[in-house]
Design a protein around this motif. Structure first.
Motif, mmCIF file in Angstrom:
data_model
loop_
_atom_site.group_PDB
_atom_site.id
_atom_site.type_symbol
_atom_site.label_atom_id
_atom_site.label_comp_id
_atom_site.label_asym_id
_atom_site.label_seq_id
_atom_site.Cartn_x
_atom_site.Cartn_y
_atom_site.Cartn_z
ATOM 1 N N GLY A 160 4.513 -12.232 -4.540
ATOM 2 C CA GLY A 160 3.874 -11.177 -5.311
ATOM 3 C C GLY A 160 4.859 -10.385 -6.143
ATOM 4 N N ASP A 161 4.295 -9.626 -7.063
ATOM 5 C CA ASP A 161 5.095 -8.720 -7.892
ATOM 6 C C ASP A 161 4.689 -7.271 -7.675
ATOM 7 O OD1 ASP A 161 6.444 -10.895 -9.414
ATOM 8 O OD2 ASP A 161 4.386 -11.302 -10.064
ATOM 9 N N GLY A 162 3.804 -7.044 -6.722
ATOM 10 C CA GLY A 162 3.337 -5.708 -6.418
ATOM 11 C C GLY A 162 2.228 -5.787 -5.385
ATOM 12 N N TRP A 163 1.859 -4.628 -4.858
ATOM 13 C CA TRP A 163 0.829 -4.522 -3.811
ATOM 14 C C TRP A 163 -0.362 -3.775 -4.373
ATOM 15 C CZ3 TRP A 163 0.662 -0.423 0.533
ATOM 16 C CH2 TRP A 163 -0.329 -0.741 1.467
ATOM 17 N N MET A 164 -1.587 -4.266 -4.056
ATOM 18 C CA MET A 164 -2.794 -3.623 -4.565
ATOM 19 C C MET A 164 -3.865 -3.558 -3.479
ATOM 20 S SD MET A 164 -4.921 -4.354 -8.092
ATOM 21 C CE MET A 164 -5.594 -5.929 -7.585
ATOM 22 N N PRO A 165 -3.777 -2.581 -2.576
ATOM 23 C CA PRO A 165 -4.797 -2.444 -1.537
ATOM 24 C C PRO A 165 -6.021 -1.682 -2.046
ATOM 25 C CG PRO A 165 -3.148 -0.741 -1.263
ATOM 26 C CD PRO A 165 -2.706 -1.578 -2.438
ATOM 27 N N ILE A 166 -7.100 -1.762 -1.266
ATOM 28 C CA ILE A 166 -8.301 -0.982 -1.532
ATOM 29 C C ILE A 166 -8.162 0.372 -0.842
ATOM 30 C CG2 ILE A 166 -10.804 -0.844 -1.259
ATOM 31 C CD1 ILE A 166 -10.871 -3.883 -1.121
ATOM 32 N N TYR A 167 -8.478 1.419 -1.549
ATOM 33 C CA TYR A 167 -8.395 2.763 -0.982
ATOM 34 C C TYR A 167 -9.321 2.873 0.235
ATOM 35 C CZ TYR A 167 -8.799 7.807 -0.447
ATOM 36 O OH TYR A 167 -8.800 9.086 0.065
ATOM 37 N N GLY A 168 -8.767 3.394 1.336
ATOM 38 C CA GLY A 168 -9.560 3.646 2.529
ATOM 39 C C GLY A 168 -9.734 2.460 3.454
ATOM 40 N N ARG A 169 -9.163 1.313 3.105
ATOM 41 C CA ARG A 169 -9.253 0.143 3.980
ATOM 42 C C ARG A 169 -7.847 -0.242 4.424
ATOM 43 N NH1 ARG A 169 -13.685 -3.945 1.215
ATOM 44 N NH2 ARG A 169 -15.214 -2.339 0.617
ATOM 45 N N GLY A 170 -7.432 0.310 5.539
ATOM 46 C CA GLY A 170 -6.099 0.030 6.055
ATOM 47 C C GLY A 170 -5.000 0.788 5.353
ATOM 48 N N THR A 171 -5.345 1.915 4.698
ATOM 49 C CA THR A 171 -4.338 2.688 3.953
ATOM 50 C C THR A 171 -4.163 4.096 4.515
ATOM 51 O OG1 THR A 171 -6.017 3.401 2.339
ATOM 52 C CG2 THR A 171 -4.784 1.390 1.834
ATOM 53 N N ASP A 172 -4.508 4.290 5.776
ATOM 54 C CA ASP A 172 -4.414 5.625 6.362
ATOM 55 C C ASP A 172 -2.971 6.117 6.464
ATOM 56 O OD1 ASP A 172 -7.156 5.635 6.641
ATOM 57 O OD2 ASP A 172 -7.127 4.991 8.738
ATOM 58 N N ALA A 173 -2.027 5.180 6.614
ATOM 59 C CA ALA A 173 -0.610 5.543 6.723
ATOM 60 C C ALA A 173 0.135 5.125 5.457
ATOM 61 C CB ALA A 173 0.008 4.894 7.952
ATOM 62 N N LEU A 174 -0.475 5.375 4.288
ATOM 63 C CA LEU A 174 0.038 4.846 3.036
ATOM 64 C C LEU A 174 1.487 5.231 2.743
ATOM 65 C CD1 LEU A 174 -0.950 3.044 0.731
ATOM 66 C CD2 LEU A 174 -1.615 5.107 -0.491
ATOM 67 N N PRO A 175 1.910 6.491 2.919
ATOM 68 C CA PRO A 175 3.320 6.814 2.627
ATOM 69 C C PRO A 175 4.305 5.962 3.428
ATOM 70 C CG PRO A 175 2.030 8.819 2.853
ATOM 71 C CD PRO A 175 1.150 7.690 3.303
ATOM 72 N N ASP A 176 4.017 5.784 4.714
ATOM 73 C CA ASP A 176 4.897 4.961 5.543
ATOM 74 C C ASP A 176 4.816 3.494 5.150
ATOM 75 O OD1 ASP A 176 5.712 7.184 6.967
ATOM 76 O OD2 ASP A 176 4.241 6.892 8.574
ATOM 77 N N GLN A 177 3.613 3.037 4.799
ATOM 78 C CA GLN A 177 3.451 1.642 4.393
ATOM 79 C C GLN A 177 4.252 1.338 3.126
ATOM 80 O OE1 GLN A 177 -0.913 2.145 4.523
ATOM 81 N NE2 GLN A 177 -0.988 0.163 5.562
ATOM 82 N N ILE A 178 4.153 2.225 2.143
ATOM 83 C CA ILE A 178 4.875 2.015 0.888
ATOM 84 C C ILE A 178 6.379 2.069 1.118
ATOM 85 C CG2 ILE A 178 5.339 2.991 -1.398
ATOM 86 C CD1 ILE A 178 2.401 3.806 -1.517
ATOM 87 N N ALA A 179 6.817 3.028 1.927
ATOM 88 C CA ALA A 179 8.251 3.130 2.228
ATOM 89 C C ALA A 179 8.749 1.871 2.924
ATOM 90 C CB ALA A 179 8.512 4.363 3.085
ATOM 91 N N ASP A 180 7.949 1.350 3.856
ATOM 92 C CA ASP A 180 8.337 0.127 4.574
ATOM 93 C C ASP A 180 8.401 -1.062 3.624
ATOM 94 O OD1 ASP A 180 8.762 -1.628 6.902
ATOM 95 O OD2 ASP A 180 6.710 -2.294 6.526
ATOM 96 N N LEU A 181 7.400 -1.188 2.752
ATOM 97 C CA LEU A 181 7.387 -2.302 1.807
ATOM 98 C C LEU A 181 8.608 -2.260 0.901
ATOM 99 C CD1 LEU A 181 6.015 -4.698 0.386
ATOM 100 C CD2 LEU A 181 4.727 -3.036 -0.982
ATOM 101 N N ARG A 182 8.915 -1.106 0.359
ATOM 102 C CA ARG A 182 10.040 -0.997 -0.566
ATOM 103 C C ARG A 182 11.375 -1.155 0.147
ATOM 104 N NH1 ARG A 182 7.122 3.789 -4.158
ATOM 105 N NH2 ARG A 182 5.931 2.321 -5.465
ATOM 106 N N ASP A 183 11.426 -0.738 1.392
ATOM 107 C CA ASP A 183 12.654 -0.939 2.163
ATOM 108 C C ASP A 183 12.880 -2.430 2.397
ATOM 109 O OD1 ASP A 183 14.873 0.130 3.894
ATOM 110 O OD2 ASP A 183 13.734 -0.960 5.411
#
Length: 283
Positions: free
Chosen positions: A203-226
């Motif tokens: 992939g070249d980026g992440w595109m989730p649906i709002y409200g479906r598995g995105t409750d911890a979005l700040p941590d998820q994005i930080a983990d992905l970018r790390d």
């Protein structure tokens, strides 16, 4: 209420274009005139009469799921009516599409739009629908991987070939090539436990649906970018047009917000876009 964000966050809409709602060319032009940056369209080739798979969004499957236009045809119409609007799939059901045709369709869209195509991809949820395309639901993630990798080969190689478990072809010529270098961005949908593995591999980026598995979005994005070792872009779609929601997404590190646009006739849609633009777009 006027709401402003830093220019780094872009705003578009995600919607279903159907035979009962606003036409795609009119929608595209209206979005560009109001300052939106992108249009992402959902896809379902058909809905089987006998339904067994639960819809992740609730009990009853909404009417628009049954009546979607082909996204590449609709996005081409929107692109032809605009000059700057990015046009993307949100999402293309790759497991239901031949990869050679998909490569040609997306590259053609990129060409006629002058380099504005985005390919959002996913494996889908409707097992009856994918079975009608000859896809085994139990192996759909492996199939998704191979088809996306094959598409990228077709985009970037003059004589492309691919030899995998599901996709297998000897060297071929496949034109046109995309305008964007090296190719249109591929955004990976979903928010499951293995989604980031797919984002990082093909992939070249992440595109989730709002409200479906995105409750911890700040941590998820930080983990992905790390894990990526770079500022990998994040687009979130199906977002309600609420300033507090937008502010939270911006704070979490989201690059692009796609407002959920209901499928309505032209007049109602234009009125709704006016309200969203006045309330949510930077002024």
């Amino acid at each position: 209420m006027i709401f402003c964000l830093e220019a780094a966050v872009e705003f578009g809409v995600s919607t279903f274009v159907t035979d009962e709602g606003i036409r795609p060319a009119v929608l595209g032009k209206a979005l560009e005139e109001r300052g939106f940056a992108s249009l992402f369209l959902a896809e379902h080739s058909h809905i089987p009469v006998k339904r067994e798979t639960p819809w992740p969004g609730g009990a009853d499957l909404p009417r628009q799921y049954y009546r979607t236009l082909d996204p590449f045809v609709a996005l081409t119409a929107a692109a032809a009516a605009t000059e700057r609007l990015r046009v993307g799939t949100g999402i293309a059901l790759v497991i239901q599409r031949d990869p050679i045709h998909l490569a040609k369709e997306t590259a053609s869209l990129d060409l006629v739009s002058g380099g504005r195509a985005v390919l959002g991809v996913g494996a889908g949820w409707n097992r009856e629908e994918m079975r009608n395309h000859g896809t085994d639901p139990t192996t759909r993630m492996r199939l998704l991987r191979e088809r996306v990798l094959a598409v990228k080969e077709l985009w970037t190689k003059d004589e492309a070939e691919f030899h995998g478990e599901f996709v297998d072809f000897d060297p071929v010529f496949c034109y046109p090539k995309p305008v964007q270098d090296p190719h249109p961005p591929v955004l990976i949908g979903g928010s499951g436990p293995t989604t980031f593995d797919r984002v990082l591999e093909f992939g070249d980026g992440w595109m989730p649906i709002y409200g479906r598995g995105t409750d911890a979005l700040p941590d998820q994005i930080a983990d992905l970018r790390d894990r990526a070792g770079r500022e990998l872009p994040v687009t979130i779609f199906g977002v309600p047009p609420k300033p507090d929601v937008i502010a939270a997404l911006a704070e979490a590190g989201v690059n692009e917000v796609l407002f959920n646009l209901p499928t309505e006739p032209e007049g109602e849609t234009l009125d709704r876009l006016d309200r969203i633009a006045a309330q949510c777009l930077p002024q």
